[in-house]
Design a protein around this motif. Structure first.
Motif, PDB file in Angstrom:
ATOM      1  N   GLU A   1       0.920  -1.155   0.062  1.00  0.00           N
ATOM      2  CA  GLU A   1       0.003  -0.131   0.074  1.00  0.00           C
ATOM      3  C   GLU A   1       0.885   1.327  -0.059  1.00  0.00           C
ATOM      4  O   GLU A   1       0.528   2.232  -0.487  1.00  0.00           O
ATOM      5  CB  GLU A   1      -0.885   0.109   1.105  1.00  0.00           C
ATOM      6  CG  GLU A   1      -1.870   1.062   1.187  1.00  0.00           C
ATOM      7  CD  GLU A   1      -2.834   1.069   2.276  1.00  0.00           C
ATOM      8  OE1 GLU A   1      -3.898   2.036   2.420  1.00  0.00           O
ATOM      9  OE2 GLU A   1      -3.074   0.052   2.853  1.00  0.00           O
TER      10      GLU A   1
ATOM     11  N   GLU B   1       0.562   4.453  -4.910  1.00  0.00           N
ATOM     12  CA  GLU B   1       0.273   5.662  -5.797  1.00  0.00           C
ATOM     13  C   GLU B   1       1.437   5.827  -6.883  1.00  0.00           C
ATOM     14  O   GLU B   1       1.278   6.128  -7.707  1.00  0.00           O
ATOM     15  CB  GLU B   1       0.375   6.834  -4.839  1.00  0.00           C
ATOM     16  CG  GLU B   1      -1.044   6.908  -4.088  1.00  0.00           C
ATOM     17  CD  GLU B   1      -1.211   8.212  -3.328  1.00  0.00           C
ATOM     18  OE1 GLU B   1      -1.637   9.446  -3.988  1.00  0.00           O
ATOM     19  OE2 GLU B   1      -0.811   8.405  -2.180  1.00  0.00           O
TER      20      GLU B   1
ATOM     21  N   ASN C   1      -8.375   2.336   1.382  1.00  0.00           N
ATOM     22  CA  ASN C   1      -7.610   3.656   1.055  1.00  0.00           C
ATOM     23  C   ASN C   1      -7.253   3.656  -0.526  1.00  0.00           C
ATOM     24  O   ASN C   1      -7.417   4.669  -0.835  1.00  0.00           O
ATOM     25  CB  ASN C   1      -6.596   3.724   1.989  1.00  0.00           C
ATOM     26  CG  ASN C   1      -5.984   5.090   1.764  1.00  0.00           C
ATOM     27  OD1 ASN C   1      -6.491   6.120   1.883  1.00  0.00           O
ATOM     28  ND2 ASN C   1      -4.311   5.169   1.745  1.00  0.00           N
ATOM     29  N   THR C   2      -6.624   2.590  -0.934  1.00  0.00           N
ATOM     30  CA  THR C   2      -6.306   2.377  -2.264  1.00  0.00           C
ATOM     31  C   THR C   2      -7.514   2.408  -2.933  1.00  0.00           C
ATOM     32  O   THR C   2      -7.589   3.273  -4.283  1.00  0.00           O
ATOM     33  CB  THR C   2      -5.596   1.213  -2.501  1.00  0.00           C
ATOM     34  OG1 THR C   2      -4.213   1.255  -1.723  1.00  0.00           O
ATOM     35  CG2 THR C   2      -5.111   1.340  -4.116  1.00  0.00           C
TER      36      THR C   2
ATOM     37  N   LYS D   1      -8.521   6.168  -3.771  1.00  0.00           N
ATOM     38  CA  LYS D   1      -7.791   6.727  -4.710  1.00  0.00           C
ATOM     39  C   LYS D   1      -7.973   6.485  -6.321  1.00  0.00           C
ATOM     40  O   LYS D   1      -8.018   7.278  -7.022  1.00  0.00           O
ATOM     41  CB  LYS D   1      -6.359   6.534  -4.305  1.00  0.00           C
ATOM     42  CG  LYS D   1      -5.909   7.083  -2.848  1.00  0.00           C
ATOM     43  CD  LYS D   1      -4.484   6.739  -2.642  1.00  0.00           C
ATOM     44  CE  LYS D   1      -3.950   7.171  -1.344  1.00  0.00           C
ATOM     45  NZ  LYS D   1      -2.555   6.804  -0.650  1.00  0.00           N
TER      46      LYS D   1
ATOM     47  N   ARG E   1     -11.170   8.066  -7.380  1.00  0.00           N
ATOM     48  CA  ARG E   1     -11.101   9.441  -7.668  1.00  0.00           C
ATOM     49  C   ARG E   1     -10.531   9.727  -9.165  1.00  0.00           C
ATOM     50  O   ARG E   1     -11.226  10.356  -9.824  1.00  0.00           O
ATOM     51  CB  ARG E   1     -10.181  10.137  -6.663  1.00  0.00           C
ATOM     52  CG  ARG E   1     -10.288  11.751  -6.785  1.00  0.00           C
ATOM     53  CD  ARG E   1      -9.489  12.236  -6.167  1.00  0.00           C
ATOM     54  NE  ARG E   1      -7.943  11.990  -5.931  1.00  0.00           N
ATOM     55  CZ  ARG E   1      -7.037  11.378  -5.226  1.00  0.00           C
ATOM     56  NH1 ARG E   1      -7.741  10.658  -4.266  1.00  0.00           N
ATOM     57  NH2 ARG E   1      -5.891  10.968  -5.407  1.00  0.00           N
ATOM     58  N   VAL E   2      -9.538   8.847  -9.406  1.00  0.00           N
ATOM     59  CA  VAL E   2      -9.002   8.958 -10.805  1.00  0.00           C
ATOM     60  C   VAL E   2     -10.054   8.416 -11.713  1.00  0.00           C
ATOM     61  O   VAL E   2      -9.948   9.128 -12.771  1.00  0.00           O
ATOM     62  CB  VAL E   2      -7.471   7.959 -10.703  1.00  0.00           C
ATOM     63  CG1 VAL E   2      -7.154   7.820 -12.226  1.00  0.00           C
ATOM     64  CG2 VAL E   2      -6.509   8.560  -9.648  1.00  0.00           C
TER      65      VAL E   2
ATOM     66  N   PHE F   1      -4.892  12.518 -13.185  1.00  0.00           N
ATOM     67  CA  PHE F   1      -4.131  12.384 -11.989  1.00  0.00           C
ATOM     68  C   PHE F   1      -2.889  13.081 -12.113  1.00  0.00           C
ATOM     69  O   PHE F   1      -2.474  13.638 -13.098  1.00  0.00           O
ATOM     70  CB  PHE F   1      -3.953  10.789 -11.707  1.00  0.00           C
ATOM     71  CG  PHE F   1      -2.974  10.130 -13.031  1.00  0.00           C
ATOM     72  CD1 PHE F   1      -1.713  10.260 -12.930  1.00  0.00           C
ATOM     73  CD2 PHE F   1      -3.677   9.765 -14.213  1.00  0.00           C
ATOM     74  CE1 PHE F   1      -0.985   9.845 -14.079  1.00  0.00           C
ATOM     75  CE2 PHE F   1      -2.987   9.376 -15.317  1.00  0.00           C
ATOM     76  CZ  PHE F   1      -1.468   9.336 -15.290  1.00  0.00           C
TER      77      PHE F   1
END
Length: 412
Positions: A202, A206, A247-248, A251, A254-255, A261
């Motif tokens: 994790e 990103e 959490n991932t 993200k 959102r992308v 991004f």
């Protein structure tokens, strides 16, 4: 065999001059004096390239080019004109012309343009051949009802831009389905980038997905392009999507929503032009009910769901798969092609294959390597104790895999 060039021009002096010069360069030359004659000649002679004058009586060069590309899209066409301008060049290029050369013609430029166009055509033909072989290699094998349904689903969704969620147990071939969809899609010329969501820590997710700027990540002294950037124009395959942390997931969502991004440590937005294919071996609806998978991400990804059946539900395909794996294993291990004894195949079809197609493939490869003879007998199969199975009904019949069974390297 020399490449054949069709020269199309209404000026006899130019046709005669080009014919002589191109013949001296080793080309076979065919001629036509107008667009209509050119189209008939192309259908009859199938030349390798066309040199096409743009200003001719009757069907002009632009209209002739349209017809050529409609019926012979791969045929390279070089426009020749004495009245060239930017507008004409742009129009001809949009219609598929490889190049445009102005009169008076410089023979050296003509030869260079012809050779470049022919080389480009050869590369395109090689790419089409390689893509065909890739599609064949990645094709879904079998003729059972579940596989017929799967093939139809792939054929339907592949030409679209829709996102796909592939569901199925481990070893069923979800990645193979994803690659087949990509290879049959309009994005086949662009890359397909794999992301194993379960394998990336994790702390690095990103950086792996979105990239990072120089010096941002410890131990990295250069800028890194992420998976989404590398897949631009193509497909990104999010494998084992159900194993991502919440959490991932946030993200990623959102992308996917914003279609843009930033690299880690960067301040510039990068646009995303990718097709998303995701896969999971988990029941995501159960995961959502237990709070382990986001509802909004699930509904974002689940545009076209595809279910890949386990091997126990498509046992009619085992003979076909076994033959394919026998051939592949013989080739990759430089072994002689082996066959299955008549009594061996029914034993394979009785087993429930908890490891699915992957387990069958591994077993066949092992047998090809370890069995000395040309025929794989029942007593070459592994003992039940070596097979992980969900229930006793899944086990092979009581066949002992012993040293006297014909192993070349002892017991396994």
């Amino acid at each position: 065999m020399f490449p054949s060039i069709l020269v199309v021009d209404d000026e006899p002096s130019i046709v005669q001059s080009l014919s002589g010069l191109l013949s001296d360069e080793g080309f076979d030359v065919i001629t036509a004096s107008n667009g209509y004659e050119a189209l008939k000649t192309i259908d009859a002679e199938l030349p390798d390239l066309v040199l096409l004058d743009i200003w001719m009586p009757g069907i002009d060069g632009i209209e002739t080019l349209k017809e050529i590309k409609k019926n012979h899209s791969a045929l390279p066409v070089i426009i020749i004109t004495g009245h060239g301008n930017v507008e004409t060049a742009v129009k001809a290029t949009k219609l598929g012309a490889y190049d445009l050369i102005e009169k008076p013609l410089n023979i050296d430029k003509v030869i260079v343009a012809i050779n470049n166009a022919l080389n480009f055509r050869r590369l395109e033909e090689e790419n089409r051949y390689l893509r065909k072989k890739t599609i064949e290699r990645h094709s879904i094998s079998g003729n059972s009802p579940p596989v017929q349904v799967l093939k139809q689903q792939i054929a339907t969704v592949a030409p679209t831009g829709s996102w796909v969620l592939i569901k199925g147990e481990n070893g069923t071939g979800k990645e193979l389905v994803a690659r087949t969809i990509h290879q049959l899609s309009p994005r086949a010329d662009a890359p397909m980038i794999d992301v194993n969501c379960a394998a990336i820590p994790e702390s690095l997710i990103e950086s792996e997905l979105f990239g990072h700027e120089k010096g941002v990540v410890p131990g990295s002294n250069s800028r890194k392009r992420g998976k989404f950037e590398l897949a631009n124009g193509g497909t990104i395959f999010l494998d084992e999507i159900g194993d991502m942390s919440l959490n991932t997931q946030a993200k990623i969502l959102r992308v996917l929503d914003e279609k843009k991004f930033q690299r880690v440590g960067g301040g510039r937005d990068l646009t995303m032009d990718v097709r998303i294919i995701a896969a999971t071996n988990k029941d995501l609806e159960t995961e959502m009910a237990n709070g382990r998978f986001r509802d909004d991400l699930y509904y974002r990804l689940n545009v076209v769901p595809i279910e890949v059946a386990p091997l126990r539900e498509r046992k009619d395909d085992i003979p076909v798969l076994a033959e394919i794996f026998l051939a592949e294993a013989a080739t990759s291990n430089r072994e002689k092609r082996k066959t299955l004894a008549a009594e061996t195949l029914p034993v394979l079809t009785q087993y429930n294959w908890p490891g699915n197609v992957r387990e069958l493939k591994n077993l066949i490869e092992r047998l090809v390597i370890m069995v000395q003879g040309d025929v794989i007998q029942c007593n070459h199969l592994p003992p039940t104790s070596s097979i992980r199975r969900p229930a006793p009904m899944s086990s092979f019949p009581s066949i002992i895999w012993t040293r006297h069974a014909g192993l070349s390297k002892g017991n396994m």
